[in-house]
Design a protein around this motif. Structure first.
Motif, PDB file in Angstrom:
ATOM      1  N   ALA A   1       0.871  -1.325  -0.025  1.00 17.52           N
ATOM      2  CA  ALA A   1      -0.087   0.128   0.126  1.00 17.52           C
ATOM      3  C   ALA A   1       0.790   1.186   0.012  1.00 17.52           C
ATOM      4  N   HIS A   2       0.317   2.293  -0.401  1.00 14.19           N
ATOM      5  CA  HIS A   2       0.939   3.682  -0.546  1.00 14.19           C
ATOM      6  C   HIS A   2       0.100   4.644   0.091  1.00 14.19           C
ATOM      7  N   PHE A   3       1.074   5.526   0.869  1.00 12.50           N
ATOM      8  CA  PHE A   3       0.294   6.626   1.620  1.00 12.50           C
ATOM      9  C   PHE A   3       1.302   8.111   1.364  1.00 12.50           C
ATOM     10  N   GLU A   4       0.467   9.177   1.306  1.00 14.02           N
ATOM     11  CA  GLU A   4       0.924  10.381   1.235  1.00 14.02           C
ATOM     12  C   GLU A   4       0.420  11.464   2.277  1.00 14.02           C
ATOM     13  N   GLN A   5       1.266  12.225   2.721  1.00 14.18           N
ATOM     14  CA  GLN A   5       0.440  13.258   3.316  1.00 14.18           C
ATOM     15  C   GLN A   5       0.877  14.501   2.675  1.00 14.18           C
ATOM     16  N   ALA A   6       0.147  15.414   2.557  1.00 12.32           N
ATOM     17  CA  ALA A   6       0.431  16.672   1.695  1.00 12.32           C
ATOM     18  C   ALA A   6      -0.250  17.932   2.316  1.00 12.32           C
ATOM     19  N   PHE A   7       0.437  19.255   2.312  1.00 12.76           N
ATOM     20  CA  PHE A   7       0.070  20.461   2.813  1.00 12.76           C
ATOM     21  C   PHE A   7      -0.381  21.265   1.569  1.00 12.76           C
ATOM     22  N   SER A   8      -1.443  22.120   2.058  1.00 12.66           N
ATOM     23  CA  SER A   8      -1.704  23.142   0.881  1.00 12.66           C
ATOM     24  C   SER A   8      -1.966  24.617   1.911  1.00 12.66           C
ATOM     25  N   THR A   9      -1.304  25.712   1.413  1.00 12.17           N
ATOM     26  CA  THR A   9      -1.381  27.032   1.941  1.00 12.17           C
ATOM     27  C   THR A   9      -2.509  27.870   1.035  1.00 12.17           C
ATOM     28  N   ASP A  10      -3.055  27.126  -0.073  1.00 12.28           N
ATOM     29  CA  ASP A  10      -4.107  28.073  -0.917  1.00 12.28           C
ATOM     30  C   ASP A  10      -5.432  27.308  -0.962  1.00 12.28           C
ATOM     31  N   GLY A  11      -5.753  26.674  -0.101  1.00 18.03           N
ATOM     32  CA  GLY A  11      -7.120  26.081   0.041  1.00 18.03           C
ATOM     33  C   GLY A  11      -7.084  24.832  -1.042  1.00 18.03           C
TER      34      GLY A  11
ATOM     35  N   THR B   1      -2.898  24.134  -4.647  1.00 21.32           N
ATOM     36  CA  THR B   1      -1.572  23.337  -4.944  1.00 21.32           C
ATOM     37  C   THR B   1      -1.510  22.630  -3.571  1.00 21.32           C
ATOM     38  N   TRP B   2      -0.645  21.453  -3.773  1.00 18.23           N
ATOM     39  CA  TRP B   2      -0.094  20.853  -2.816  1.00 18.23           C
ATOM     40  C   TRP B   2       1.424  20.719  -2.559  1.00 18.23           C
ATOM     41  N   GLU B   3       1.866  20.453  -1.649  1.00 18.86           N
ATOM     42  CA  GLU B   3       3.333  19.927  -1.481  1.00 18.86           C
ATOM     43  C   GLU B   3       3.283  18.764  -0.491  1.00 18.86           C
ATOM     44  N   VAL B   4       3.490  17.733  -1.144  1.00 22.64           N
ATOM     45  CA  VAL B   4       3.753  16.384  -0.447  1.00 22.64           C
ATOM     46  C   VAL B   4       4.930  16.228   0.429  1.00 22.64           C
ATOM     47  N   ASN B   5       4.657  15.729   1.724  1.00 24.99           N
ATOM     48  CA  ASN B   5       5.946  15.994   2.752  1.00 24.99           C
ATOM     49  C   ASN B   5       6.100  14.664   3.564  1.00 24.99           C
ATOM     50  N   TRP B   6       5.401  13.658   3.265  1.00 22.19           N
ATOM     51  CA  TRP B   6       5.443  12.453   4.095  1.00 22.19           C
ATOM     52  C   TRP B   6       4.789  11.353   2.954  1.00 22.19           C
ATOM     53  N   ILE B   7       5.808  10.284   2.793  1.00 19.65           N
ATOM     54  CA  ILE B   7       5.458   9.212   1.777  1.00 19.65           C
ATOM     55  C   ILE B   7       5.654   7.906   2.351  1.00 19.65           C
ATOM     56  N   SER B   8       4.670   7.182   2.643  1.00 18.49           N
ATOM     57  CA  SER B   8       5.206   5.858   3.500  1.00 18.49           C
ATOM     58  C   SER B   8       4.687   4.866   2.458  1.00 18.49           C
ATOM     59  N   ASP B   9       5.668   3.745   2.235  1.00 19.70           N
ATOM     60  CA  ASP B   9       5.115   2.581   1.597  1.00 19.70           C
ATOM     61  C   ASP B   9       5.297   1.340   2.471  1.00 19.70           C
ATOM     62  N   LEU B  10       4.252   0.683   2.306  1.00 19.27           N
ATOM     63  CA  LEU B  10       4.044  -0.662   3.447  1.00 19.27           C
ATOM     64  C   LEU B  10       4.168  -1.930   2.339  1.00 19.27           C
ATOM     65  N   ALA B  11       4.806  -2.831   2.948  1.00 21.01           N
ATOM     66  CA  ALA B  11       5.000  -4.121   2.423  1.00 21.01           C
ATOM     67  C   ALA B  11       4.579  -5.435   3.388  1.00 21.01           C
ATOM     68  N   ARG B  12       3.544  -6.009   3.059  1.00 19.13           N
ATOM     69  CA  ARG B  12       3.270  -7.053   4.088  1.00 19.13           C
ATOM     70  C   ARG B  12       4.399  -7.889   4.485  1.00 19.13           C
ATOM     71  N   ASP B  13       4.330  -8.052   5.962  1.00 17.95           N
ATOM     72  CA  ASP B  13       5.534  -8.702   6.660  1.00 17.95           C
ATOM     73  C   ASP B  13       4.968 -10.100   6.843  1.00 17.95           C
ATOM     74  N   LYS B  14       4.959 -11.164   6.106  1.00 21.14           N
ATOM     75  CA  LYS B  14       4.608 -12.361   6.237  1.00 21.14           C
ATOM     76  C   LYS B  14       4.974 -13.256   7.581  1.00 21.14           C
ATOM     77  N   ALA B  15       6.123 -12.893   7.825  1.00 22.58           N
ATOM     78  CA  ALA B  15       6.452 -13.368   9.123  1.00 22.58           C
ATOM     79  C   ALA B  15       5.898 -12.994  10.232  1.00 22.58           C
ATOM     80  N   GLY B  16       5.313 -11.688  10.392  1.00 26.50           N
ATOM     81  CA  GLY B  16       4.666 -11.133  11.276  1.00 26.50           C
ATOM     82  C   GLY B  16       3.199 -11.037  11.387  1.00 26.50           C
ATOM     83  N   SER B  17       2.585 -11.306   9.994  1.00 25.74           N
ATOM     84  CA  SER B  17       1.124 -11.359   9.922  1.00 25.74           C
ATOM     85  C   SER B  17       0.465 -12.376  10.765  1.00 25.74           C
TER      86      SER B  17
END
Length: 206
Positions: free
Chosen positions: A177-187, A190-206
């Motif tokens: 799965a892919h996640f992004e957080q972004a901020f906007s100062t003009d409603g 426009t957006w500035e992405v500042n946090w990008i998180s990529d998840l991969a299933r941990d088969k050993a811990g599932s």
């Protein structure tokens, strides 16, 4: 019988025979009989109660975080670690523990997320707490899933000004799965992405 008389009788029969067919066609026409149209049925509200079920379990997490957002910064740091997600409130909500770090520069993020679903308006409210301050960020980030994409928004104060915050979950599969957080100062224009998180299933811990 004279030919003229035969032609007159044939024409009369043709007209008489055509009239019933025309009337029958008019009676069966959907445009002339409103009662024959199928009634319009309102679609039932979408139940998004299980939108985050895919997240339950253990994941390997990779994070890219922009240093000093909304300052023109181009410096990113990368961290790696784990995310563990589980159901709460009998499956009506979920929460996770997110821990990532970069040993090289001793950067570490330890956080807790709680996601609550409101069936009245089919939206999720997301609350985030960083271990550094020991409190949930307010207000909640609120939104919903549509066509495999989750979008959630809130207004927050950052460095003395109000900004619009957006969370986006996308590219969700059973193993990633892919996640992004972004901020906007003009409603939101426009957006500035500042946090990008990529998840991969941990088969050993599932």
């Amino acid at each position: 019988m004279p030919l003229a008389r035969l032609l007159s009788i044939a024409a009369t029969l043709a007209i008489a025979g055509a009239a019933p067919r025309s009337a029958s066609a008019q009676l069966s026409s959907p445009s002339s009989s409103p009662s024959s149209r199928a009634p319009t049925v309102a679609a039932a509200p979408r139940d998004g109660q299980h939108d985050f079920d895919w997240m339950v379990g253990s994941w390997k997490a990779h994070l890219k975080r922009l240093v000093n957002p909304l300052t023109g910064s181009k410096t990113w740091i990368e961290l790696a670690g784990t995310q563990r997600t589980w159901h709460i409130l009998g499956g009506r909500a979920c929460m996770d523990e997110f821990i990532v770090e970069n040993p090289a520069d001793k950067t570490k993020v330890e956080a807790l997320t709680v996601r609550l679903y409101n069936p009245a308006n089919q939206t999720w409210s997301i609350y985030w707490a960083n271990a550094k301050n020991g409190a949930f960020s307010m207000p909640a980030t609120v939104g919903k899933w549509e066509d495999g994409r989750g979008e959630f928004y809130d207004h927050e104060e950052l460095n003395g000004r109000w900004i619009l915050v957006r969370y986006v979950w996308s590219d969700v599969t059973p193993t990633a799965a892919h996640f992004e957080q972004a901020f906007s100062t003009d409603g939101g224009k426009t957006w500035e992405v500042n946090w990008i998180s990529d998840l991969a299933r941990d088969k050993a811990g599932s």
